[in-house]
Scaffold this active site. Structure first.
Site, PDB file in Angstrom:
ATOM      1  N   HIS A  68       0.845  -1.201   0.000  1.00 52.62           N
ATOM      2  CA  HIS A  68       0.000   0.000   0.000  1.00 52.62           C
ATOM      3  C   HIS A  68       0.883   1.254   0.000  1.00 52.62           C
ATOM      4  CE1 HIS A  68      -3.606   2.378   1.515  1.00 52.62           C
ATOM      5  NE2 HIS A  68      -2.598   3.183   1.809  1.00 52.62           N
ATOM      6  N   GLU A  69       1.869   1.287   0.909  1.00 55.53           N
ATOM      7  CA  GLU A  69       2.740   2.461   1.019  1.00 55.53           C
ATOM      8  C   GLU A  69       3.690   2.578  -0.171  1.00 55.53           C
ATOM      9  OE1 GLU A  69       2.251   4.785   3.092  1.00 55.53           O
ATOM     10  OE2 GLU A  69       0.714   3.679   4.207  1.00 55.53           O
ATOM     11  N   HIS A  72       2.027   4.394  -2.961  1.00 57.74           N
ATOM     12  CA  HIS A  72       2.110   5.847  -2.768  1.00 57.74           C
ATOM     13  C   HIS A  72       3.481   6.366  -3.192  1.00 57.74           C
ATOM     14  CE1 HIS A  72      -1.686   6.411  -0.774  1.00 57.74           C
ATOM     15  NE2 HIS A  72      -1.380   5.681   0.281  1.00 57.74           N
TER      16      HIS A  72
END
Length: 392
Positions: A68-69, A72
């Site tokens: 998820h990170e 980003h």
């Protein structure tokens, strides 16, 4: 956050770090899954099996958070933003991006890709779970239980992060939309931050109600999450407002005069006796023909045994200018302050377009400058036009 943090690895040039609280959560989650979830899913498998499956599920959950990170971070890099690192901690993870996005489209894409990644992972894990269901033996049952758990948690993670309140991803998406419509970054931040605080108070009050009126003390965790979100919203808005205020001020208006600079051939003993002690300095710029070539700090010197100081040259221990963050006198103070806040240093050398050292910018000096302005109740300088940032 940097205290108690250790590096795990690097992926795509991004340092992956973990806070000690991450280890605590992995252990607690392992025990919780082993005591509650897996015995219901796989009756009679035994405590050792449940603990192993709990640990596997907990580690895969944080691997999902890391993906998820990373989504980003990779999107930020693709849009020209520098990513400092990713830190896994008690609430999941955070990507430390060194500057605010320059356009609303960059903000939107960087924010929305995280929840979408979690939702895609939920679909992948659910699809894999279907492949091993119905299980025909115990390993198949164990795999199905782990995959179903990961599918459910990633789905919740994606939905949670889409809540339209800053600093959640959904709040950043909202800020990007408002920013694109109004061309006013500060106003968009206030709106998203205000909603973020409302969401946080909702979590806090609901968690306290669960704990004290419904007897579910798991609500304290919900209240704690709300408290964390509230702090994030308040600090995020305050930081952006401060940077926007400082954007109209140039570094040259606030910087300190350049301290005495030493030559590269100087020994550490000479540097100490001729520069650090007489001028009470914690860092000495190193120049050659007036051009900045590096910086030596007390930390660089103390790592060298004292008996080697007379024979060790400055250029052997200095941080070269290619690895320093430097600013120019005509850059805005907000950007410089962002550099100071995102790095492991307390000062920024200020150089002119030819590379000559003209001053130093320190956190302490900026704070003192702001304190004096506040004491004198000087009006804030006129900010830049809200049209300075627009949707690309």
């Amino acid at each position: 956050m940097d205290k108690g943090v250790f590096k795990i690895m690097s992926i795509g040039g991004i340092a992956i770090k973990a806070h000690w609280s991450w280890i605590v959560v992995v252990l607690l989650l392992t025990i919780q899954l082993a005591a509650g979830y897996f015995p219901l899913q796989i009756p009679g498998a035994g405590a050792p099996t449940y603990l192993i499956l709990g640990l596997i599920a907990a580690l895969l959950l944080f691997a999902s958070v890391l993906l998820h990170e990373l989504s980003h971070s990779f999107m930020a890099q693709a849009r020209g933003l520098k990513v400092r690192d990713i830190i896994l901690f008690i609430f999941g993870g955070v990507s430390n991006i060194e500057q605010e996005p320059e356009t609303a489209s960059t903000e939107f894409l960087t924010a929305v890709v995280g929840p979408l990644t979690s939702l895609v992972l939920a679909g992948v894990f659910w699809g894999l779970a279907l492949l091993v269901t119905p299980p025909v033996h115990q390993p198949g049952a164990a795999a199905a239980a782990v995959l179903q758990y990961l599918a459910f948690i990633n789905f919740l993670l994606g939905l949670f992060n889409l809540i339209p309140g800053f600093p959640l991803d959904g709040g950043r998406v909202l800020r990007a939309i408002v920013w694109g419509l109004t061309h006013d970054f500060a106003r968009a931040t206030r709106i998203a931050g205000g909603l973020g605080q409302l969401v946080a108070y909702g979590f806090i009050f609901w968690g306290l109600y669960q704990s004290f009126f419904l007897g579910d003390f798991g609500g304290l965790w919900t209240a704690f999450i709300g408290w964390f979100l509230l702090n994030g919203a308040q600090q995020g808005v305050a930081g952006v407002m401060m940077r926007e205020t400082l954007r109209s001020i140039q570094v040259g208006q606030v910087m300190e005069p350049a301290p005495p600079a030493g030559p590269p051939a100087l020994s550490l003993a000479q540097l100490l006796s001729q520069y650090l002690l007489p001028y009470n300095l914690r860092a000495v710029p190193i120049t050659q023909d007036g051009h900045l070539v590096g910086l030596v700090t007390l930390g660089d010197i103390k790592d060298i045994p004292q008996e080697q100081w007379p024979s060790t040259r400055v250029d052997q221990v200095m941080t070269p200018v290619s690895q320093l963050r430097v600013v120019r006198p005509d850059e805005d103070l907000g950007r410089a302050l962002q550099f100071l806040g995102s790095g492991d240093f307390d000062q920024l050398p200020v150089i002119d377009p030819t590379g000559h050292l003209v001053g130093m910018l320190t956190r302490a000096h900026i704070l003192e400058w702001l304190r004096i302005r506040d004491t004198l109740q000087l009006p804030p300088p006129a900010g830049r036009s809200p049209e300075s940032k627009v949707l690309s």
